[in-house]
Design a protein around this motif. Sequence first.
Motif, PDB file in Angstrom:
ATOM      1  N   ILE A   1       0.732  -1.232   0.083  1.00 17.95           N
ATOM      2  CA  ILE A   1       0.031  -0.074  -0.005  1.00 17.95           C
ATOM      3  C   ILE A   1       0.717   1.203  -0.005  1.00 17.95           C
ATOM      4  CG2 ILE A   1      -1.700   1.482   1.490  1.00 17.95           C
ATOM      5  CD1 ILE A   1      -3.057  -1.197   2.213  1.00 17.95           C
ATOM      6  N   GLY A   2       2.082   1.174   0.721  1.00 18.68           N
ATOM      7  CA  GLY A   2       3.136   2.134   0.841  1.00 18.68           C
ATOM      8  C   GLY A   2       3.575   2.464  -0.407  1.00 18.68           C
ATOM      9  N   ARG A   3       3.882   1.704  -1.310  1.00 19.36           N
ATOM     10  CA  ARG A   3       4.302   1.675  -2.698  1.00 19.36           C
ATOM     11  C   ARG A   3       3.172   2.221  -3.800  1.00 19.36           C
ATOM     12  NH1 ARG A   3       7.493  -3.815  -3.859  1.00 19.36           N
ATOM     13  NH2 ARG A   3       9.267  -3.728  -2.274  1.00 19.36           N
ATOM     14  N   LEU A   4       1.970   1.621  -3.543  1.00 21.58           N
ATOM     15  CA  LEU A   4       0.871   2.278  -4.054  1.00 21.58           C
ATOM     16  C   LEU A   4       0.827   3.689  -4.044  1.00 21.58           C
ATOM     17  CD1 LEU A   4      -1.529   1.519  -6.051  1.00 21.58           C
ATOM     18  CD2 LEU A   4      -2.855   1.167  -4.169  1.00 21.58           C
ATOM     19  N   VAL A   5       1.015   4.421  -2.837  1.00 21.45           N
ATOM     20  CA  VAL A   5       0.582   5.833  -2.300  1.00 21.45           C
ATOM     21  C   VAL A   5       1.462   6.198  -3.197  1.00 21.45           C
ATOM     22  CG1 VAL A   5       0.549   7.232  -0.605  1.00 21.45           C
ATOM     23  CG2 VAL A   5      -0.827   5.264  -0.298  1.00 21.45           C
ATOM     24  N   ASP A   6       3.045   5.902  -3.112  1.00 23.21           N
ATOM     25  CA  ASP A   6       4.136   6.516  -3.759  1.00 23.21           C
ATOM     26  C   ASP A   6       3.774   6.653  -5.050  1.00 23.21           C
ATOM     27  OD1 ASP A   6       5.405   7.238  -1.152  1.00 23.21           O
ATOM     28  OD2 ASP A   6       6.872   5.334  -1.191  1.00 23.21           O
ATOM     29  N   ASP A   7       3.594   5.554  -5.915  1.00 25.29           N
ATOM     30  CA  ASP A   7       3.454   5.613  -7.198  1.00 25.29           C
ATOM     31  C   ASP A   7       2.423   6.528  -7.498  1.00 25.29           C
ATOM     32  OD1 ASP A   7       5.452   3.804  -7.302  1.00 25.29           O
ATOM     33  OD2 ASP A   7       4.276   1.999  -7.649  1.00 25.29           O
ATOM     34  N   SER A   8       1.182   6.444  -6.842  1.00 25.02           N
ATOM     35  CA  SER A   8       0.324   7.416  -7.133  1.00 25.02           C
ATOM     36  C   SER A   8       0.651   8.833  -7.271  1.00 25.02           C
ATOM     37  CB  SER A   8      -1.004   7.232  -6.176  1.00 25.02           C
ATOM     38  OG  SER A   8      -1.532   5.961  -6.524  1.00 25.02           O
ATOM     39  N   ARG A   9       1.505   9.281  -5.789  1.00 23.67           N
ATOM     40  CA  ARG A   9       1.920  10.669  -5.900  1.00 23.67           C
ATOM     41  C   ARG A   9       2.749  10.948  -6.967  1.00 23.67           C
ATOM     42  NH1 ARG A   9       3.744  10.292   0.340  1.00 23.67           N
ATOM     43  NH2 ARG A   9       1.584  10.424   1.265  1.00 23.67           N
ATOM     44  N   HIS A  10       3.533   9.961  -7.448  1.00 17.28           N
ATOM     45  CA  HIS A  10       4.384  10.174  -8.742  1.00 17.28           C
ATOM     46  C   HIS A  10       3.701  10.526 -10.022  1.00 17.28           C
ATOM     47  CE1 HIS A  10       8.227   9.833  -6.754  1.00 17.28           C
ATOM     48  NE2 HIS A  10       7.857   8.473  -6.321  1.00 17.28           N
ATOM     49  N   VAL A  11       2.552   9.639 -10.023  1.00 17.83           N
ATOM     50  CA  VAL A  11       1.894   9.664 -11.236  1.00 17.83           C
ATOM     51  C   VAL A  11       0.988  11.155 -11.327  1.00 17.83           C
ATOM     52  CG1 VAL A  11      -0.430   9.091 -12.492  1.00 17.83           C
ATOM     53  CG2 VAL A  11       1.383   7.297 -11.673  1.00 17.83           C
ATOM     54  N   VAL A  12       0.351  11.611 -10.224  1.00 17.91           N
ATOM     55  CA  VAL A  12      -0.178  13.003 -10.069  1.00 17.91           C
ATOM     56  C   VAL A  12       0.682  13.836 -10.294  1.00 17.91           C
ATOM     57  CG1 VAL A  12      -1.460  14.287  -8.361  1.00 17.91           C
ATOM     58  CG2 VAL A  12      -2.114  11.927  -8.403  1.00 17.91           C
TER      59      VAL A  12
END
Length: 114
Positions: free
Chosen positions: A14-25
């Motif tokens: 979930i932490g990786r998903l949040v980080d990846d989402s931040r990078h995409v945004v």
Amino acid sequence: MPPLIEEDGITTLIGRLVDDSRHVVSAEIGLYKAKVSERIAAYKSAVAFFAVAGVLALAALIALLVGLIMSLTPLVGPWLATGIVVVVVLAMAGSLAFIGKGKLAAPILPERSV
């Protein structure tokens, strides 16, 4: 992105998903900023050309009015020629302002079908 290891727990994923989402945004925001900057640059040059065109048009209008005054001067004299041109131009300006005021007062709401 590091390869997925089976020892990673759900919180790590979930932490990786949040980080990846931040990078995409963040990348999307950067893309939109670049697009807006490009459009603003294009509009800046267009505004400059419109401004110069407006100044030239105003200069042409002034030259026309001076020519009208000069043309009327032999017939009625300089003061009366100036007065005639000024009154006619102010009447035109007042009419256009009155029409513009009417356009502002008109309702913008769509018509209802009954």
